[in-house]
Write a protein that holds these residues in place. Structure first.
Motif, PDB file in Angstrom:
ATOM      1  N   ASN A   1      54.549 110.188  74.897  1.00 51.03           N
ATOM      2  CA  ASN A   1      54.230 111.606  74.797  1.00 51.03           C
ATOM      3  C   ASN A   1      55.465 112.491  74.755  1.00 51.03           C
ATOM      4  O   ASN A   1      55.375 113.665  74.425  1.00 51.03           O
ATOM      5  CB  ASN A   1      53.356 112.028  75.984  1.00 51.03           C
TER       6      ASN A   1
ATOM      7  N   ASP B   1      49.689 106.490  69.631  1.00 53.59           N
ATOM      8  CA  ASP B   1      50.918 106.658  70.404  1.00 53.59           C
ATOM      9  C   ASP B   1      51.091 105.590  71.482  1.00 53.59           C
ATOM     10  O   ASP B   1      51.862 105.768  72.413  1.00 53.59           O
ATOM     11  CB  ASP B   1      50.981 108.072  71.024  1.00 53.59           C
TER      12      ASP B   1
ATOM     13  N   LYS C   1      53.867 113.136  65.818  1.00 57.87           N
ATOM     14  CA  LYS C   1      54.288 112.199  66.865  1.00 57.87           C
ATOM     15  C   LYS C   1      54.277 110.741  66.418  1.00 57.87           C
ATOM     16  O   LYS C   1      55.229 109.994  66.672  1.00 57.87           O
ATOM     17  CB  LYS C   1      53.411 112.364  68.111  1.00 57.87           C
TER      18      LYS C   1
HETATM   19 CA    CA Z   1      49.129 109.953  74.821  1.00 56.94          CA
END
Ligand code: CA
Ligand code: UD1
Length: 477
Positions: free
Chosen positions: A245, A121, A23
């Motif tokens: 996300n 993130d 990610k």
């Molecule tokens: Ca997160």
């Protein structure tokens, strides 16, 4: 001054991204999420930065400290900035954010000061916010300080539960009661921790929750029970602590970043015909009075001069353009330099290592690779010019091809000043056309041409008088 140690959590898989790529390596305007977070961390001049990696650990590490992969030049750049202070710890199994922070214990145990915990993130966080966080944390003499924000749509975030105005615990979305779900103050996942009690307390985090994970936010309730001070610092603009996300969030945050960059450009005197479809990376510089048309991409370390015009559909990567350069529609420029007053395109392809001189013209369907075009030189239509040097005021006719590759090696073509290369010429490299040479159209040139000479390399034409009539008579006979 209190010593600051940064820990960045980046071990998670990012399940909701549905991606093979970790990610934190997904990009916003040219830079990976983790790159952005680390730059913010670096701005605080911390004593150490520890990155907790796990899922895709090698890829994440490689993107930051090399070896630089082709096409990943920007991260290689960043590597030199962070190499000094960055340390990696691996969280083999992703058992939750509390467990992730515990992995930094071998590095931080025995040290004193403040741990600033960042999430890999949450890419838009500013260093100003971090400074305020540390200030609040120190002033309150807190064991933990949580960065919070008020979000009208708090779905997915941990909620800040307060009793008598003071934070008492954090409840995750999945574990929240209907009443708690209505709370709009959310946990950003960014914290400051006093190092002294931290690792002891982390050990007492349990897994009694919907996901069976060690939740770092549980530390709040633990500290409150132990009568430690827990403070909060609430950011004014909630956008900057948005976590990513999903692909939708990636796109939304990208749009915000782009809009901000576009506003900076316009404030500096750049005209954007349509900011909504203008894509400019963070470090790109554009001079005043330059006009950028819709659907233009300016990437990497690109620098554009003043009063240029960049037409729709063009993409300019890691390149430098002088002033008054006109880039017509659908032109791609990569790792090259274009000097003032030059014209490119439409549909030109300027490949790495090229230099287009002052006032030079590169027209439609012309491809340059490792080629230097001199001042005022022109290649206006349909040409491939590779591994070549072309002198000032030289004219390259339509359909000219440098045959720079013999199947094994690349060879150089050197063309002097004021040369005229007729249309549909093939130049078999290595070859030199001296100053003032003149090449007859349709030539295949395999030998050097001296200064001022005419080079002809084609079969002579023969005309057969009356041929057509003779053929007609033959076929009717
Ligand atoms: Ca997160
Ligand atoms: C987390 C917080 C939530 C907060 C939100 C803000 C927890 C339990 N919840 O939720 O209160 O509102 O962030 O964005 O902390 N990670 C690891 N190892 C793990 C698990 C996660 O390194 O075992 C990393 C992830 O890579 C990510 C960060 O920690 O960078 C946050 O994890 P994520 O799963 O995204 O937590 P959220 O559900 O967003």
């Amino acid at each position: 001054m209190v010593e600051i140690h940064v820990v960045v959590l980046a071990a998670g898989k990012g399940t909701r991204m549905k991606s093979q790529v970790p990610k934190v390596l997904h990009r916003i305007s040219g830079f990976s999420l983790i790159d952005r977070v680390l730059r913010t961390a670096e701005a605080m001049a911390p004593a150490s930065i520890t990155l907790v990696v796990g899922h895709g650990a090698d890829e994440v590490r490689e993107s930051l400290v090399g070896p630089a992969k082709a096409g990943h030049h920007i991260d290689a750049d960043v590597a030199s900035t962070f190499r000094r202070t960055l340390q990696f710890v691996v969280q083999e199994q992703q058992l939750g954010t509390g467990h992730a922070l515990l992995q930094a214990r071998p590095i931080l145990e025995g040290k004193t000061g403040v741990v600033v915990l960042l999430s890999g993130d949450v890419p838009l966080l500013t260093s100003n916010t971090l400074r305020s966080l540390i200030e609040t944390h120190t002033q309150c003499e807190a064991a933990a300080t949580v960065v919070t924000a008020n979000m009208p749509r708090p779905f997915g975030y941990g909620r800040i539960v307060r009793t008598n105005g003071r934070i008492s615990k954090i409840v995750e979305e999945r574990d929240a009661s209907p009443a708690q779900k209505k709370i709009t103050e959310i946990n950003s996942g960014i914290y400051a921790f006093d190092l002294a009690p931290l690792f002891g307390a982390l050990d007492s985090i349990g897994t009694a929750n919907n996901q069976g994970e060690y939740y770092l936010p549980d530390l709040v309730a633990i500290y409150r029970k132990q009568k430690h001070t827990v403070a909060t610092w609430t950011v004014e603009r909630a956008e900057q602590i948005r976590g990513i996300n999903s692909r939708t969030e990636l796109a939304e945050v990208s749009a915000m970043v782009r809009q901000q960059k576009n506003e900076e450009l316009m404030a500096a005197g750049v005209t954007l015909i349509d900011p909504a479809t203008t894509y400019v990376d963070r470090d790109v510089v554009v001079g005043a009075d330059t006009v950028i048309h819709p659907c233009v991409f300016l990437e990497g370390s690109t620098k554009i001069g003043a009063a240029c015009e960049i037409h729709a559909g063009s993409r300019i990567v890691n390149s430098t353009l002088g002033d008054r350069v006109c880039v017509r529609n659908h032109t791609v420029v990569t790792d090259s330099t274009v000097e003032s007053g030059a014209f490119l395109g439409p549909f030109a392809h300027i490949r790495p290592g090229s230099q287009v001189g002052e006032d030079a013209h590169i027209g439609n369907f012309v491809e340059l690779k490792k080629t230097a075009m001199g001042k005022g030189a022109k290649a206006n239509h349909l040409a491939y010019l590779g591994d070549s040097t072309i002198g000032a005021a030289t004219n390259i006719g339509a359909g000219t091809i440098t045959c720079n590759y013999d199947g094994e090696k690349k060879h150089q073509t050197t063309i002097g000043e004021k040369v005229f290369v007729g249309s549909n010429t093939t130049l078999v490299a290595p070859i030199t056309l001296a100053d003032g040479a003149y090449i007859a159209a349709g030539s295949t040139i395999t030998k050097d041409v001296p200064p001022g000479a005419l080079g002809v390399g084609r079969a002579r034409q023969e005309n057969k008088e009356g041929w057509r009539e003779k053929r007609r008579q033959k076929s009717s006979a």
